[in-house]
Design a protein around this motif. Structure first.
Motif, PDB file in Angstrom:
ATOM      1  N   LYS A  95      -3.781   2.767   7.442  1.00 20.04           N
ATOM      2  CA  LYS A  95      -3.988   2.753   5.911  1.00 20.04           C
ATOM      3  C   LYS A  95      -5.534   2.876   5.733  1.00 20.04           C
ATOM      4  O   LYS A  95      -6.457   1.935   6.524  1.00 20.04           O
ATOM      5  CB  LYS A  95      -3.591   1.456   5.374  1.00 20.04           C
ATOM      6  N   SER A 139      -8.096   0.924   0.697  1.00 19.06           N
ATOM      7  CA  SER A 139      -6.818   0.504  -0.057  1.00 19.06           C
ATOM      8  C   SER A 139      -6.944  -0.950  -0.163  1.00 19.06           C
ATOM      9  O   SER A 139      -5.782  -1.376  -0.798  1.00 19.06           O
ATOM     10  CB  SER A 139      -5.468   1.158   0.618  1.00 19.06           C
ATOM     11  N   SER A 156      -4.917   6.014  -8.100  1.00 24.19           N
ATOM     12  CA  SER A 156      -5.617   5.288  -7.231  1.00 24.19           C
ATOM     13  C   SER A 156      -5.380   3.725  -7.785  1.00 24.19           C
ATOM     14  O   SER A 156      -5.351   3.543  -8.698  1.00 24.19           O
ATOM     15  CB  SER A 156      -6.876   5.644  -6.819  1.00 24.19           C
ATOM     16  N   ILE A 216       0.792  -1.199  -0.125  1.00 29.75           N
ATOM     17  CA  ILE A 216       0.001  -0.042   0.298  1.00 29.75           C
ATOM     18  C   ILE A 216       1.075   1.155   0.030  1.00 29.75           C
ATOM     19  O   ILE A 216       0.666   2.077  -0.995  1.00 29.75           O
ATOM     20  CB  ILE A 216      -0.940   0.073   1.377  1.00 29.75           C
TER      21      ILE A 216
END
Length: 433
Positions: free
Chosen positions: A264, A268, A158, A148
């Motif tokens: 995170k 993700s 993204s 990530i």
RNA sequence: GUGACUGUAGCUCAGUUGGUUAGAGCGCCGGAUUGUGGUUCCGGAGGUCGCGGGUUCGAAUCCCGUCAGUCACCCCA
């Protein structure tokens, strides 16, 4: 007389323009920073290995894709097709000298004799990070966090990382009494997204020991759900008390928890029981990364756990988990999206004031570099206009002309602002600010 | 590896039922103008029509082979 050899490249091999090579170098550098920040150190291994080292590792199909031949000394040799197998050989060969857990990253070209397609080449770079030793969900989570972080640092838009654990599906099949069907079923599930449920359903139903109703059930259980909680609930129910399946689910839950603890965003990571990807050697979690802006270019990274990778080379049990970022596919995607920035241009062009006063230009250029500002001196006494055009075309933001009398005339091309500086130091200061 | 499609100037493409010196836009180069580029005007260079062979009086246009690219399968970064 002029019978030239045609300049050309091999199928699936390609040149990188300065812009492309610049972008690749930037990606590599950003990845290295991330890997190092997680405690990974680089290694390097030869591009070529004894064929026996490479063969039979990724399954029969990767044997077919191997570039192999006999060298002039009669040795059977081959080009590596990934960096994981060389890692396995490396760890098996040097295990006595390594400290475990062993974290390493490795970046370099690999070769596969596939038929090329968009984003698919015969020579491409992989950037791998693996941790060898721990057989824990903690290590799995570490790799997820690492990946990530890696995509976040790359500035490629993204990216969605999808995770699964192979033990979940094998646990389900185990319950159905058809554990051996795991590989063909995984393969069939893998096609679902592209070819649709029906194709996968028929293919699963054809697997020995499975019926159409079993195929329907498998497809239903591995369907995408609204969110991870729902996915996990369904899987948990499906697996029941099967030990293997439960271990997979616990790993996914733990990994999810730790990824969240690392700060995170939940978005993700997506738990997707339908992803099956990867070579046959994956035994635990498997993961796959896709660019949200260009999903059909294929996966731009993958990884997973392999608990017996070095088994071919040593008695020692060397489990591991790792990930691989496909920067050439990222590069191809950036090309298509026309993103990723321009090539390497210095900050300043120092124009060539003529042979006589060239030393002034060199002196000033050296001062700029000493101040951390990249620059170049125009290497020819071309017309001033030509030099300006060159700066414009290359995207160099500043032009400095050393004038007679020791002053410097500066121009910022972006807005046309100009300025006369009495000294080189003034000029450096203006550009720096 | 299997199957299909595509291949014309640096780039994107035109090129009529095969017929004379293969075109356009953009880009590139030169000049003028612009106080030192990016604007505008004028001019110019650049093409083995992927390559090889065949059919034909004649092929960029038809056929075969080959190389490369794209797509699907396979597999995968």
């Amino acid at each position: 007389m002029a019978d030239f050899i045609q300049p050309r490249t091999l199928k699936g091999f390609r040149d990188l323009s300065p812009d492309q090579a610049y972008r690749r170098a930037n990606l590599v550098r950003a990845l290295e920073d991330v890997f190092r920040s997680h405690g990974y150190a680089p290694i390097d291994t030869p591009a070529m290995e004894y064929a026996e080292i490479l063969k039979g590792k990724g399954g029969e199909t990767s044997d077919k894709e191997l570039f192999e031949w006999t060298d002039k000394g009669g040795r059977e040799v081959a080009l590596r097709f990934d960096l994981t197998v060389p890692l396995a050989r490396y760890v098996a060969e040097h295990q006595g000298k390594l400290t475990f857990p062993f974290r390493r990253y490795h970046m370099g070209p690999v070769w596969r004799g596939e038929r090329p397609q968009r984003g698919r080449f015969r020579e491409f770079w992989q950037c791998d990070a693996d941790i060898i030793g721990p057989e824990t969900a903690t290590a799995d989570a570490e790799i997820l966090v690492l990946m990530i972080d890696a995509y976040a640092a790359l500035d490629v838009g993204s990216v969605t990382i999808r995770v699964n654990d192979r033990r979940v599906l094998t646990g389900m099949l185990d319950k159905l009494g058809v554990l051996d069907a795991a590989v063909p079923v995984l393969r069939a599930l893998d096609k679902r997204e592209k070819l649709g449920d029906e194709v996968s359903r028929l293919e699963i139903a054809e697997v020995e020991g499975l019926t159409e109703s079993a195929a329907d059930r498998i497809l239903d259980l591995t369907r995408k759900r609204a969110n991870d909680d729902e996915t996990l609930a369904v899987l948990k129910d499906a697996v029941g008390d099967n030990e293997r399946g439960l271990a997979g689910i616990e790993t996914l839950e733990r990994a999810r928890e730790l990824v969240a603890a690392a700060g995170k965003p939940a978005s993700s990571l997506v738990i997707d029981p339908g992803i099956a990807r990867g070579l046959d050697y994956y035994t635990g979690i498997v993961l796959e990364a896709q660019l949200d802006a260009l999903p059909d270019i294929g996966s731009v990274g993958s990884g997973g756990r392999y608990d017996d990778l070095a088994g071919l080379y040593t008695k020692s049990r060397l489990p591991g988990v790792g990930c691989s970022v496909g920067i050439d596919r990222l590069l191809a995607a950036l090309d298509e999206l026309e993103a990723g920035g321009r090539g390497a241009a210095p900050a300043v062009l120092v124009t060539n004031p003529g042979d006589e006063r060239l030393p002034e230009a060199f002196r000033f250029a050296a001062a700029l570099r000493a101040a951390g500002i990249s620059c170049e001196v125009f290497p020819d006494t071309a017309k001033h206009k030509a030099q300006m055009r060159y700066a414009d075309k290359r995207g160099i933001p500043y032009v400095v002309t050393p004038d007679e009398g020791g002053t410097f005339f500066l121009k910022r091309l972006s807005d046309g602002a100009t300025r006369t500086c009495a000294s080189g130091a003034d000029a450096v200061g203006w550009i720096a600010s």
